[in-house]
Design an enzyme around this catalytic site. Structure first.
Site, short mmCIF file in Angstrom:
data_model
loop_
_atom_site.label_atom_id
_atom_site.label_comp_id
_atom_site.label_asym_id
_atom_site.label_seq_id
_atom_site.Cartn_x
_atom_site.Cartn_y
_atom_site.Cartn_z
N ASP A 47 0.91 -1.15 0.00
CA ASP A 47 0.00 0.00 0.00
C ASP A 47 0.94 1.19 0.00
O ASP A 47 1.58 1.48 1.02
CB ASP A 47 -0.87 0.00 1.26
CG ASP A 47 -1.85 1.16 1.26
OD1 ASP A 47 -1.43 2.28 0.89
OD2 ASP A 47 -3.00 0.97 1.65
N HIS A 48 1.08 1.86 -1.14
CA HIS A 48 2.18 2.82 -1.23
C HIS A 48 2.02 3.99 -0.25
O HIS A 48 2.99 4.66 0.07
CB HIS A 48 2.40 3.30 -2.67
CG HIS A 48 1.44 4.33 -3.17
ND1 HIS A 48 0.25 4.02 -3.77
CD2 HIS A 48 1.50 5.69 -3.15
CE1 HIS A 48 -0.37 5.15 -4.09
NE2 HIS A 48 0.36 6.17 -3.73
N HIS A 106 -5.78 2.87 1.14
CA HIS A 106 -5.01 3.99 1.70
C HIS A 106 -5.73 4.69 2.86
O HIS A 106 -5.14 4.97 3.90
CB HIS A 106 -4.71 5.03 0.61
CG HIS A 106 -4.17 4.44 -0.66
ND1 HIS A 106 -3.25 3.42 -0.67
CD2 HIS A 106 -4.44 4.70 -1.96
CE1 HIS A 106 -2.95 3.11 -1.93
NE2 HIS A 106 -3.66 3.86 -2.73
#
Ligand SMILES: NC(=O)C1=CN([C@@H]2O[C@H](COP(=O)(O)OP(=O)(O)OC[C@H]3O[C@@H](n4cnc5c(N)ncnc54)[C@H](OP(=O)(O)O)[C@@H]3O)[C@@H](O)[C@H]2O)C=CC1
Ligand SMILES: O=C1O[C@H](COP(=O)(O)O)[C@@H](O)[C@H](O)[C@H]1O
Length: 491
Positions: free
Chosen positions: A180-181, A243
């Site tokens: 999950d950047h 996010h």
């Protein structure tokens, strides 16, 4: 300064000719190399169907990192670590050839059998690749092997479970790194530090002192080249399931007993479990969906979502979502957590605003309704940093208080979704730190919540478009807070 650990590894990138590899992965590997975070004992194997050669891959790698290179740096040495192997993930013979190549490179670069398999490909291939890696013994090397999986992890809880079962039949949970950047972003990682290293915040971090929390992630861009993916996803799957709920978990979790992966995950999971489930009526009252119409951004006319591509002409997909979450635990009971995210909004910004409760009677306000509550803003991007909104007397005249800000800006010119996040996450994966990756339980709980909303929405066609490009979303998103006596703070 201590020398960072320099892992020895072969990184295998599935989808090496694709967009993610070019824009994020190659530049990130280069930055690790520049920053001395990867030893000379490394190789990168790029896989995809295209008939590229090592030279073509190396040219592409060099082109992708162009701007990051200073003139005196020797790119030749770096790109010489890259190897290309034409590969069809659905074809068994490809895997046999790969094993041979990996063993050769492990000998040549002395990487001690450590392997990262990075799946930068469409998610429908994830299960197949994981199983083939197992079937051909590629994950069974002399060192460690880890699987990095890109989003989306499933389309709903059911498909996510199916995917997870496929992957888990080949890899253990502790070998799986679900990206999950946002968890690689500097200020998202800072949430825990701001909370747990500062008494002035942590003592107030509860329903006695906080009136509401707002999380906004707004984008200016539309769907660009990703219409097909996006239309099948929508803002809730694309941003909230991952996010935004990850940020919610980090903001609301209890202090872990220590900063280990398991303890932090365990606290995050408790938050996700405590999100109050909503029935159909509650969803209609507390979740707002939107889709952008045409409008103007930065002086330029932009089309509506439905005009962006032929297949979107009749789309019912939401490009905006706002909602109110309630957390059923002792610390947060009664504190609304407002979230919103959308495309083609006024500006690009991700910000968390913590609004503190007012004092019982403020002697300094001009009028009764002229409130300036204390706000703590965590600016995820751009202008990474924190600001604390206080009240003070600015001039020597008069006794009234006016809002002032204490600000701390990180000296990071990183901009938005830059390789830094991927650089951090890749490094964490190489050193075996899974803290900033999502555990299956977090994925499952997030899907469960998001599915309940999408299920209700799927029963009714929405009246789209309902917000103008260049605005902050539909009016109903403002009314959501007004009903509770709040308003969205500027982002
Ligand atoms: N791009 C981005 O910014 C982001 C992407 N992601 C995720 O990353 C993943 C990859 O995205 P992206 O790079 O944009 O996708 P692209 O469509 O640009 O790339 C897909 C890659 O898969 C390869 N490929 C397709 N079919 C096969 C096959 N049968 N065998 C071997 N290789 C194959 C393609 O190469 P070839 O045609 O040569 O075979 C290409 O290299 C997706 O899961 C996406 O959701 C997540 C966040 C951001
Ligand atoms: O995962 C995604 O994130 C980006 C937004 O990321 P950011 O780092 O630029 O804030 C979003 O544009 C994309 O649709 C989504 O898939």
């Amino acid at each position: 300064m201590n020398q960072p650990v320099q892992p020895k590894v072969v990184i295998v990138i599935f989808g090496a000719t694709g967009d993610l590899a070019k824009r994020k992965l190659f530049p990130s590997i280069y930055r690790l190399y520049q920053h001395g975070k990867i030893s000379k004992n490394f190789a990168v194997v790029g896989l995809a169907r295209r008939e590229w050669t090592d030279e073509v891959l190396r040219e592409n790698v060099a082109a992708s990192i162009g701007e990051a290179v200073s003139p005196d740096e020797d790119l030749e040495e770096f790109v010489s670590h890259f190897f290309y192997h034409p590969f069809d993930v659905t074809d068994d013979s490809s895997y046999q050839g790969l094993d041979h190549l990996l063993k050769n490179l492990e000998g040549q670069y002395d990487t001690e059998g450590n392997r990262i398999f990075y799946l930068a490909m469409a998610p429908n291939f994830f299960g197949t690749i994981a199983n083939k890696l197992k079937e051909y013994g590629l994950e069974n090397s002399d060192g460690w092997s880890r699987l990095v999986i890109e989003k989306p992890f499933g389309h709903n809880l059911e498909s996510a479970k199916e995917l997870n079962n496929q992957i888990r039949s080949a890899f253990n949970e502790d070998q799986i790194y679900r990206i999950d950047h946002y968890l690689g972003k500097q200020m998202v990682q800072n949430i825990e530090v701001i909370r747990f290293a500062n008494g002035i915040f942590e003592h107030l971090w509860n329903n006695r002192f906080i009136s509401n929390i707002q999380i906004t992630s707004s984008e200016v861009l539309g769907v660009e080249e990703r219409a097909r993916y996006y239309d099948n996803s929508g803002a809730t799957r694309d941003m909230v399931q991952n996010h935004i709920l990850q940020m919610v978990a980090l903001l609301l979790m209890e202090p872990p007993i220590k900063l280990s992966t398991d303890e932090i995950r365990s606290e995050k999971i408790k938050v996700l479990r405590a999100i109050r489930p909503l029935d159909k009526n509650e969803i209609s009252n507390s979740f707002i969906r939107g889709q952008y119409g045409s409008g103007e951004i930065n002086g330029e006319a932009v089309p509506s979502y439905r005009e962006e591509a032929e297949e979107l002409a009749d789309s019912n997909t939401e490009t905006f979502v706002a909602g109110k979450l309630l957390i059923d635990n002792y610390r947060w009971a009664g504190v609304p957590i407002y979230i919103r995210t959308g495309k083609r909004m006024t500006g690009k910004s991700t910000k968390i605003v913590i609004e503190f409760k007012d004092i019982p009677m403020n002697l300094y306000y001009k009028k009764d309704n002229d409130r300036n509550p204390n706000l703590l803003s965590i600016n995820i991007q751009p202008n990474e940093g924190i600001t604390l909104g206080l009240n003070a007397r600015k001039s020597s005249e008069g006794a009234l208080a006016e809002p002032i800000q204490l600000a701390y800006n990180l000296d990071e010119t990183s901009g938005i979704n830059t390789p830094e996040a991927y650089e951090r996450l890749l490094y964490d994966c190489m050193i075996g730190d899974a803290t900033n990756f999502t555990h299956w339980d977090e994925v499952a709980l997030s899907w469960k919540f998001v599915d309940s909303i999408l299920g209700v929405w799927s029963e009714e066609k929405a009246d789209f478009p309902n917000y103008k490009s260049g605005s902050m979303g539909p009016k109903a998103a403002d009314e959501l807070l007004e009903k509770d006596g709040f308003h969205w703070w500027e982002v």
